[in-house]
Design an enzyme around this catalytic site. Structure first.
Site, PDB file in Angstrom:
ATOM      1  N   GLY A  55      -1.799   3.569  -2.147  1.00 19.00           N
ATOM      2  CA  GLY A  55      -2.183   2.256  -1.648  1.00 19.00           C
ATOM      3  C   GLY A  55      -1.075   1.235  -1.730  1.00 19.00           C
ATOM      4  CB  CYS A  56       1.940   0.862  -3.685  1.00 21.92           C
ATOM      5  SG  CYS A  56       0.990   0.284  -5.094  1.00 21.92           S
ATOM      6  CD  GLN A  57       5.479  -2.277   2.784  1.00 22.96           C
ATOM      7  OE1 GLN A  57       5.189  -3.324   2.214  1.00 22.96           O
ATOM      8  NE2 GLN A  57       6.089  -2.248   3.942  1.00 22.96           N
TER       9      GLN A  57
END
Length: 141
Positions: A50-52
């Site tokens: 969910g983190c870029q």
């Protein structure tokens, strides 16, 4: 020191800066102080989804308290995760689970991040709270 007390310190630090460029620079500076995760924890199991940017997070439980370490391949993200670790590391699972982390809203972090970074922040908080739930369940049974 509780999460709330640490949050007040963080709010006071961010209040020293007038604009968000200075606050971003401060986040980058905080990222440089991050205690880096062990190389053995830089694996898919410790990667936060969910983190870029790529963010690895590990947690250890000792004497009823949780201690986090992390790393990221992005400088601002390193600073953000360092803020979270500073607030939550060395706290009990109950406190980590129950604290709303109001300081994040009070410093305006979410509203000044890009949507993808804001999602990443949410994912980091969620993962840290999941570690707290897991340690609480393991040590209460």
């Amino acid at each position: 020191m509780t999460i709330k007390e640490r949050g007040i310190e963080i709010i006071e630090e961010f209040a020293m800066f007038d604009d968000w460029m200075d606050k971003y620079n401060y986040l980058i500076e905080l990222g440089r102080d991050l205690e880096i995760i062990e190389d053995s924890h830089r694996d898919p199991q410790h990667l936060i989804s969910g983190c870029q940017s790529r963010v690895w997070l590990s947690a250890d439980y000792k004497d009823g308290l949780i201690y986090f370490k992390a790393d990221s391949d992005a400088v601002i993200t390193k600073g953000i995760v360092n803020l979270l670790i500073r607030a939550m590391s060395g706290q009990s699972p109950e406190e980590i689970i129950n604290d709303p982390l109001d300081f994040l809203a009070e410093i305006g972090l979410k509203e000044h991040l890009s949507p993808t970074r804001a999602n990443g922040l949410t994912s980091m908080v969620k993962q840290m709270k999941l570690y707290a739930f897991a340690f609480k369940a393991k040590h209460e049974s």
